[in-house]
Motif scaffolding. Structure first.
Motif, PDB file in Angstrom:
ATOM      1  N   THR A   1      -7.845   2.346  15.613  1.00 30.51           N
ATOM      2  CA  THR A   1      -8.358   2.421  16.985  1.00 30.51           C
ATOM      3  C   THR A   1      -9.716   1.740  17.091  1.00 30.51           C
ATOM      4  O   THR A   1      -9.995   1.044  18.070  1.00 30.51           O
ATOM      5  CB  THR A   1      -8.468   3.891  17.442  1.00 30.51           C
ATOM      6  N   PHE A   2     -10.570   1.945  16.079  1.00 32.30           N
ATOM      7  CA  PHE A   2     -11.878   1.268  16.082  1.00 32.30           C
ATOM      8  C   PHE A   2     -11.687  -0.233  16.280  1.00 32.30           C
ATOM      9  O   PHE A   2     -12.368  -0.853  17.113  1.00 32.30           O
ATOM     10  CB  PHE A   2     -12.620   1.523  14.763  1.00 32.30           C
ATOM     11  N   PHE A   3     -10.763  -0.822  15.520  1.00 33.95           N
ATOM     12  CA  PHE A   3     -10.582  -2.272  15.572  1.00 33.95           C
ATOM     13  C   PHE A   3      -9.877  -2.752  16.846  1.00 33.95           C
ATOM     14  O   PHE A   3      -9.827  -3.947  17.097  1.00 33.95           O
ATOM     15  CB  PHE A   3      -9.842  -2.754  14.323  1.00 33.95           C
TER      16      PHE A   3
ATOM     17  N   GLU B   1     -20.628  -4.854  13.029  1.00 35.84           N
ATOM     18  CA  GLU B   1     -21.777  -5.466  13.712  1.00 35.84           C
ATOM     19  C   GLU B   1     -21.594  -5.472  15.228  1.00 35.84           C
ATOM     20  O   GLU B   1     -22.560  -5.321  15.987  1.00 35.84           O
ATOM     21  CB  GLU B   1     -21.985  -6.909  13.224  1.00 35.84           C
ATOM     22  N   ASP B   2     -20.349  -5.635  15.674  1.00 32.98           N
ATOM     23  CA  ASP B   2     -20.093  -5.716  17.112  1.00 32.98           C
ATOM     24  C   ASP B   2     -20.486  -4.450  17.854  1.00 32.98           C
ATOM     25  O   ASP B   2     -20.761  -4.488  19.053  1.00 32.98           O
ATOM     26  CB  ASP B   2     -18.618  -6.021  17.374  1.00 32.98           C
TER      27      ASP B   2
ATOM     28  N   LEU C   1     -23.155  -2.889  17.538  1.00 31.19           N
ATOM     29  CA  LEU C   1     -24.582  -2.997  17.886  1.00 31.19           C
ATOM     30  C   LEU C   1     -24.823  -3.900  19.088  1.00 31.19           C
ATOM     31  O   LEU C   1     -25.867  -3.822  19.732  1.00 31.19           O
ATOM     32  CB  LEU C   1     -25.374  -3.524  16.683  1.00 31.19           C
ATOM     33  N   TRP C   2     -23.886  -4.787  19.360  1.00 26.05           N
ATOM     34  CA  TRP C   2     -23.986  -5.684  20.522  1.00 26.05           C
ATOM     35  C   TRP C   2     -22.721  -5.512  21.360  1.00 26.05           C
ATOM     36  O   TRP C   2     -21.972  -6.463  21.565  1.00 26.05           O
ATOM     37  CB  TRP C   2     -24.131  -7.133  20.061  1.00 26.05           C
ATOM     38  N   PRO C   3     -22.472  -4.307  21.874  1.00 26.73           N
ATOM     39  CA  PRO C   3     -21.171  -4.028  22.485  1.00 26.73           C
ATOM     40  C   PRO C   3     -20.884  -4.778  23.780  1.00 26.73           C
ATOM     41  O   PRO C   3     -19.731  -5.035  24.103  1.00 26.73           O
ATOM     42  CB  PRO C   3     -21.221  -2.514  22.731  1.00 26.73           C
ATOM     43  N   ASP C   4     -21.919  -5.115  24.515  1.00 25.77           N
ATOM     44  CA  ASP C   4     -21.716  -5.753  25.824  1.00 25.77           C
ATOM     45  C   ASP C   4     -22.346  -7.136  25.886  1.00 25.77           C
ATOM     46  O   ASP C   4     -22.712  -7.618  26.959  1.00 25.77           O
ATOM     47  CB  ASP C   4     -22.303  -4.867  26.925  1.00 25.77           C
ATOM     48  N   SER C   5     -22.478  -7.779  24.749  1.00 26.08           N
ATOM     49  CA  SER C   5     -23.190  -9.048  24.653  1.00 26.08           C
ATOM     50  C   SER C   5     -22.640 -10.115  25.611  1.00 26.08           C
ATOM     51  O   SER C   5     -23.387 -10.714  26.387  1.00 26.08           O
ATOM     52  CB  SER C   5     -23.136  -9.562  23.214  1.00 26.08           C
ATOM     53  N   GLU C   6     -21.336 -10.338  25.581  1.00 25.02           N
ATOM     54  CA  GLU C   6     -20.744 -11.401  26.398  1.00 25.02           C
ATOM     55  C   GLU C   6     -20.920 -11.116  27.886  1.00 25.02           C
ATOM     56  O   GLU C   6     -21.270 -12.006  28.669  1.00 25.02           O
ATOM     57  CB  GLU C   6     -19.260 -11.561  26.063  1.00 25.02           C
ATOM     58  N   GLU C   7     -20.693  -9.877  28.262  1.00 26.32           N
ATOM     59  CA  GLU C   7     -20.827  -9.492  29.672  1.00 26.32           C
ATOM     60  C   GLU C   7     -22.272  -9.644  30.137  1.00 26.32           C
ATOM     61  O   GLU C   7     -22.543 -10.149  31.237  1.00 26.32           O
ATOM     62  CB  GLU C   7     -20.362  -8.043  29.844  1.00 26.32           C
TER      63      GLU C   7
ATOM     64  N   PRO D   1     -31.305  -6.800   6.122  1.00 23.94           N
ATOM     65  CA  PRO D   1     -31.157  -8.252   5.970  1.00 23.94           C
ATOM     66  C   PRO D   1     -29.793  -8.787   6.415  1.00 23.94           C
ATOM     67  O   PRO D   1     -29.699  -9.880   6.964  1.00 23.94           O
ATOM     68  CB  PRO D   1     -31.365  -8.469   4.464  1.00 23.94           C
ATOM     69  N   SER D   2     -28.742  -7.993   6.219  1.00 26.96           N
ATOM     70  CA  SER D   2     -27.404  -8.456   6.581  1.00 26.96           C
ATOM     71  C   SER D   2     -27.218  -8.614   8.091  1.00 26.96           C
ATOM     72  O   SER D   2     -26.279  -9.269   8.543  1.00 26.96           O
ATOM     73  CB  SER D   2     -26.342  -7.491   6.042  1.00 26.96           C
ATOM     74  N   LEU D   3     -28.110  -8.038   8.890  1.00 30.04           N
ATOM     75  CA  LEU D   3     -27.995  -8.152  10.343  1.00 30.04           C
ATOM     76  C   LEU D   3     -28.823  -9.297  10.926  1.00 30.04           C
ATOM     77  O   LEU D   3     -28.644  -9.655  12.092  1.00 30.04           O
ATOM     78  CB  LEU D   3     -28.438  -6.846  11.017  1.00 30.04           C
ATOM     79  N   VAL D   4     -29.706  -9.871  10.122  1.00 32.60           N
ATOM     80  CA  VAL D   4     -30.593 -10.920  10.632  1.00 32.60           C
ATOM     81  C   VAL D   4     -29.798 -12.126  11.114  1.00 32.60           C
ATOM     82  O   VAL D   4     -30.069 -12.690  12.183  1.00 32.60           O
ATOM     83  CB  VAL D   4     -31.624 -11.336   9.568  1.00 32.60           C
ATOM     84  N   ALA D   5     -28.781 -12.521  10.342  1.00 33.40           N
ATOM     85  CA  ALA D   5     -27.967 -13.680  10.729  1.00 33.40           C
ATOM     86  C   ALA D   5     -27.258 -13.429  12.053  1.00 33.40           C
ATOM     87  O   ALA D   5     -27.203 -14.312  12.923  1.00 33.40           O
ATOM     88  CB  ALA D   5     -26.957 -14.008   9.638  1.00 33.40           C
TER      89      ALA D   5
END
Length: 197
Positions: free
Chosen positions: A50-52, A59-60, A62-68, A119-123
């Protein structure tokens, strides 16, 4: 009266919100890298599958509404007065964004702190910033009718992106207690001074 479709939509929205909330709690408790997708799903009382359905990766969340949000921000830039200078149009749109963030500073501050310590989130954060600049450049190109060969929209996006980055970093350093809109105003004033000099 709820239709089956509207009830289903509400349940899907609630599940999505539960996943975001559960992930935020776990990240705050243990850090981003120490949390698994399975643990997020378990806390939200759903399966990993269900998560997927809602997010392609951890990572997504943390930015759940980025595109919108990018689409809305670009639309605001395009809707600014036609005679407004492109940089001023972006400044105006950013002020509206800052006011929205100020009303609910928690998620933005928590994400910034996670990125700073992971560090893994910087990219991924850099990718999000690049997407933001591309959306701004596209909106400027649309409102000005600039030729594809013109670098002006990209330059406006880069300059405005720098102003936002510096302002946001100072806002985070102040624990979100300073006024982000005022910091942005100061950054754009500094740009104007630099141009005049």
């Amino acid at each position: 009266m709820d239709t089956p479709a509207s009830l289903r939509d509400r349940k899907k929205l609630r599940t999505r919100e539960q996943l975001i909330e559960s992930a935020s709690e776990l990240f705050a408790e243990r850090g981003f890298d120490a949390v698994t997708v399975s643990e997020i799903a378990e806390r939200a009382w759903v399966s990993e599958r269900t998560f997927f359905r809602y997010f392609a990766s951890k990572e997504d969340v943390l930015w759940p509404d980025s595109e919108e949000q990018l689409a809305q921000f670009a639309a605001v830039i395009e809707s600014r007065p036609a005679d407004e200078h492109p940089l001023a149009a972006v400044h105006g749109a950013m002020t509206m964004l800052a006011q929205a963030i100020g009303m609910d500073a928690g998620p933005a501050l928590a994400r910034a702190e996670l990125v700073a310590e992971t560090p893994s989130l910087v990219a991924r954060d850099m990718v999000e910033h690049s997407k933001w600049e591309a959306a701004v450049a596209g909106a400027i190109r649309s409102r000005t009718g600039a030729e594809e060969s013109s670098v002006a929209p990209e330059m406006v996006a880069v300059v405005a992106g720098g102003a936002l980055k510096v302002s946001f970093e100072r806002w985070v350093q102040a624990g979100a207690k300073s006024d982000l809109s005022e910091l942005i105003d100061g950054a754009f004033a500094a740009i104007q001074e630099a141009i005049r000099d």
